[in-house]
Design a protein around this motif. Structure first.
Motif, mmCIF file in Angstrom:
data_model
loop_
_atom_site.group_PDB
_atom_site.id
_atom_site.type_symbol
_atom_site.label_atom_id
_atom_site.label_comp_id
_atom_site.label_asym_id
_atom_site.label_seq_id
_atom_site.Cartn_x
_atom_site.Cartn_y
_atom_site.Cartn_z
ATOM 1 N N GLU A 157 38.882 -9.720 -0.414
ATOM 2 C CA GLU A 157 37.821 -10.208 -1.289
ATOM 3 C C GLU A 157 38.379 -10.978 -2.488
ATOM 4 N N SER A 158 39.638 -10.759 -2.793
ATOM 5 C CA SER A 158 40.245 -11.426 -3.955
ATOM 6 C C SER A 158 41.717 -11.730 -3.664
ATOM 7 N N ILE A 159 41.947 -12.638 -2.727
ATOM 8 C CA ILE A 159 43.304 -13.021 -2.342
ATOM 9 C C ILE A 159 44.013 -13.667 -3.522
ATOM 10 N N ASN A 160 45.278 -13.295 -3.707
ATOM 11 C CA ASN A 160 46.093 -13.863 -4.777
ATOM 12 C C ASN A 160 46.471 -15.296 -4.387
ATOM 13 N N THR A 161 45.726 -16.251 -4.930
ATOM 14 C CA THR A 161 45.931 -17.649 -4.535
ATOM 15 C C THR A 161 47.289 -18.190 -4.987
ATOM 16 N N GLU A 162 47.837 -17.629 -6.072
ATOM 17 C CA GLU A 162 49.142 -18.082 -6.548
ATOM 18 C C GLU A 162 50.225 -17.786 -5.522
ATOM 19 N N ILE A 163 50.209 -16.540 -5.002
ATOM 20 C CA ILE A 163 51.186 -16.167 -3.965
ATOM 21 C C ILE A 163 50.938 -16.986 -2.704
ATOM 22 N N LEU A 164 49.670 -17.165 -2.380
ATOM 23 C CA LEU A 164 49.316 -17.899 -1.177
ATOM 24 C C LEU A 164 49.840 -19.338 -1.233
ATOM 25 N N LEU A 165 49.660 -19.989 -2.345
ATOM 26 C CA LEU A 165 50.113 -21.368 -2.477
ATOM 27 C C LEU A 165 51.641 -21.465 -2.429
ATOM 28 N N GLU A 166 52.315 -20.447 -2.960
ATOM 29 C CA GLU A 166 53.784 -20.426 -2.882
ATOM 30 C C GLU A 166 54.244 -20.304 -1.426
ATOM 31 N N LEU A 167 53.498 -19.527 -0.631
ATOM 32 C CA LEU A 167 53.852 -19.370 0.782
ATOM 33 C C LEU A 167 53.624 -20.665 1.555
ATOM 34 N N ASN A 168 52.611 -21.436 1.116
ATOM 35 C CA ASN A 168 52.289 -22.724 1.739
ATOM 36 C C ASN A 168 52.181 -22.604 3.264
ATOM 37 N N ASN A 181 32.902 -15.829 2.113
ATOM 38 C CA ASN A 181 33.898 -15.223 1.234
ATOM 39 C C ASN A 181 34.303 -16.284 0.208
ATOM 40 N N LYS A 182 33.978 -16.042 -1.061
ATOM 41 C CA LYS A 182 34.210 -17.041 -2.100
ATOM 42 C C LYS A 182 35.681 -17.409 -2.225
ATOM 43 N N THR A 183 36.567 -16.426 -2.051
ATOM 44 C CA THR A 183 38.001 -16.704 -2.149
ATOM 45 C C THR A 183 38.453 -17.646 -1.039
ATOM 46 N N ILE A 184 37.982 -17.390 0.180
ATOM 47 C CA ILE A 184 38.339 -18.240 1.310
ATOM 48 C C ILE A 184 37.813 -19.657 1.104
ATOM 49 N N GLU A 185 36.598 -19.765 0.585
ATOM 50 C CA GLU A 185 36.029 -21.091 0.340
ATOM 51 C C GLU A 185 36.864 -21.855 -0.690
ATOM 52 N N ALA A 186 37.381 -21.133 -1.700
ATOM 53 C CA ALA A 186 38.222 -21.776 -2.717
ATOM 54 C C ALA A 186 39.550 -22.219 -2.113
ATOM 55 N N ILE A 187 40.093 -21.403 -1.191
ATOM 56 C CA ILE A 187 41.369 -21.735 -0.552
ATOM 57 C C ILE A 187 41.233 -23.000 0.291
ATOM 58 N N LYS A 188 40.112 -23.160 0.958
ATOM 59 C CA LYS A 188 39.893 -24.353 1.786
ATOM 60 C C LYS A 188 40.074 -25.634 0.974
ATOM 61 N N LYS A 189 39.664 -25.588 -0.294
ATOM 62 C CA LYS A 189 39.728 -26.779 -1.145
ATOM 63 C C LYS A 189 41.163 -27.170 -1.495
ATOM 64 N N THR A 190 42.119 -26.243 -1.285
ATOM 65 C CA THR A 190 43.518 -26.565 -1.554
ATOM 66 C C THR A 190 44.135 -27.392 -0.429
ATOM 67 N N GLY A 191 43.436 -27.494 0.692
ATOM 68 C CA GLY A 191 43.954 -28.258 1.820
ATOM 69 C C GLY A 191 44.596 -27.403 2.891
ATOM 70 N N ILE A 192 44.712 -26.078 2.654
ATOM 71 C CA ILE A 192 45.263 -25.182 3.673
ATOM 72 C C ILE A 192 44.170 -24.912 4.703
ATOM 73 N N PRO A 193 44.408 -25.188 6.000
ATOM 74 C CA PRO A 193 43.374 -24.941 7.011
ATOM 75 C C PRO A 193 43.057 -23.447 7.130
ATOM 76 N N VAL A 194 41.776 -23.132 7.231
ATOM 77 C CA VAL A 194 41.308 -21.757 7.436
ATOM 78 C C VAL A 194 40.483 -21.744 8.708
ATOM 79 N N ILE A 195 40.803 -20.832 9.620
ATOM 80 C CA ILE A 195 40.057 -20.714 10.868
ATOM 81 C C ILE A 195 39.519 -19.297 10.991
ATOM 82 N N TYR A 196 38.285 -19.185 11.482
ATOM 83 C CA TYR A 196 37.645 -17.871 11.591
ATOM 84 C C TYR A 196 37.886 -17.259 12.963
ATOM 85 N N ASN A 197 38.239 -15.978 12.955
ATOM 86 C CA ASN A 197 38.409 -15.211 14.179
ATOM 87 C C ASN A 197 37.246 -14.219 14.265
#
Length: 391
Positions: A157-168, A181-197
């Motif tokens: 529900e609250s992914i650490n986007t800083e760590i996520l971006l470092e992992l790239n 999920n608001k966090t996932i929607e925010a991550i999509k805007k960074t350009g990292i592809p998100v796919i739903y399972n």
């Protein structure tokens, strides 16, 4: 070195540089080919799963998620294409929910149900991030966590986007929930592809297990995924046929009480399907619904007081815990006879429940566990993987 040799080398160097520049300019000016889907694609063969589909067009694949959660109305559409082919292709991005470049070398998963498929396909080393890594039971992945190769990225529900971006990562595999999920929607805007399972939204054990083919598509291991699933399917059907030979059908109670509400599987759930295939008499087999049944104590007691076996009393891990949760639990024959079995006590090194990680992928093992408990004479040499008697 002779002057003639130096001049020769200089001429060769100039010619080489000219050739490289010319090649780059040609590549740069070469028009990209517009991606067009046709009717000639090869469709991925699925026997049970209805939540996703895929067509292979040779140089790229189109993957669609049609059921990312129960009753989902939106279909998600993704292009899977190699980096080389993507460089020569243009996309109408509004038509797709993501462009996934292969090979996938760095992956973030968000559900423990994703872990077994990665291992079975031998791509577990691609996993670099996971929310709340303590929930992971896999020994291989736990070793990679301990070695620092898999980072904890917080909570779903609250992914650490800083760590996520470092992992790239090349890709994040999430699971769809109604409302988003608001966090996932925010991550999509960074350009990292998100796919739903949407494995969890399927309505049969084998349909959930067939989602290993979803991972086969992503990692270009469709044939291997197909072979693994065929083995699981064969084992499941063989176990079901063995259970059909049982001469008795014990009555089954499931679930437990929380805050005066008893939660138990409805008759159309995958849990109920497993009980049916195990040839037992689940007392709520004729009910329907999209979620758990929510009943009061009296309704459960009137129907299941004399039930022979009690399976999976929620997250209670001992008879004493069950009694402490509510004295009502002690009034059932199954409690008095200590005929209660749970998956909650089969855990990984850090407490993750193995069933919640591996149960979707190995329904054949889950079915055999139930048969062993309910019809022990049919599987004399089998040791359950998940279910244990409540201590």
């Amino acid at each position: 070195m002779k002057k003639r040799d130096k001049n020769h080398i200089k001429t060769l160097r100039t010619s080489l540089i000219t050739l490289i520049v010319f090649t780059l300019l040609c590549c740069k000016n070469e028009p990209k080919q517009q991606l067009k889907e046709t009717l000639t694609g090869t469709k991925l063969q699925l026997k049970y799963a209805s939540g996703f589909s895929c067509k292979n067009y040779g140089s790229y694949k189109v993957l669609q998620i049609t059921k990312s959660w129960p009753n989902a109305s939106k279909t998600y559409k993704y292009i899977i294409i190699s980096k080389e082919n993507a460089a020569k292709t243009s996309f109408l991005k509004d038509e797709y929910d993501g462009i996934i470049l292969t090979p996938i070398e760095k992956l973030v998963a968000t559900s423990t149900t994703h872990i077994p498929a990665l291992e079975l396909l031998n791509v577990e080393n691609s996993l670099v991030g996971f929310p709340q890594t303590n929930f992971i039971s896999s020994e291989k992945i736990r070793h990679r966590i301990d070695e620092g190769f898999v980072k904890d990225i917080g909570k779903n529900e609250s992914i650490n986007t800083e760590i996520l971006l470092e992992l790239n990562p090349n890709l994040i595999i999430s699971f769809g929930i109604e409302g988003g999920n608001k966090t996932i929607e925010a991550i999509k805007k960074t350009g990292i592809p998100v796919i739903y399972n949407g494995d969890w939204a399927e309505n049969s054990p084998l349909a959930k297990a067939e989602w290993i083919k979803f991972f086969g598509v992503l990692f270009n291991k469709v044939a291997k995924a197909d072979s693994i699933f065929n083995t699981i399917e064969t084992n499941y059907i063989e176990a079901k046929n063995i259970a059909a030979k049982a001469e008795t059908k014990p009555t089954i109670l499931s679930g437990a009480m929380h805050s005066d509400i008893w939660y138990l599987p409805n008759g159309t759930s995958t849990e109920a399907q497993l009980l049916k295939d195990a040839n037992v008499n689940y007392l709520w087999a004729n009910t329907t619904g999209s979620g758990s049944l929510k009943l009061n104590f009296e309704a459960v007691f009137n129907k299941a007081q004399q039930a022979d076996i009690w399976l999976n009393p929620s997250n209670y891990t001992s008879l004493q815990n069950l009694e402490n949760g509510s004295l009502h639990h002690t009034k059932f024959k199954a409690f008095q006879n200590k005929s209660i079995y749970t998956v909650a006590n089969t855990t990984g090194a850090t407490g993750g429940v193995l069933y919640y990680e591996l149960g979707f992928t190995r329904p054949d093992w889950v079915l055999k566990d139930i048969i062993k408990i309910c019809h022990p004479e049919l599987l004399t040499n089998y040791t359950p993987h998940f279910l244990k008697k409540l201590p």
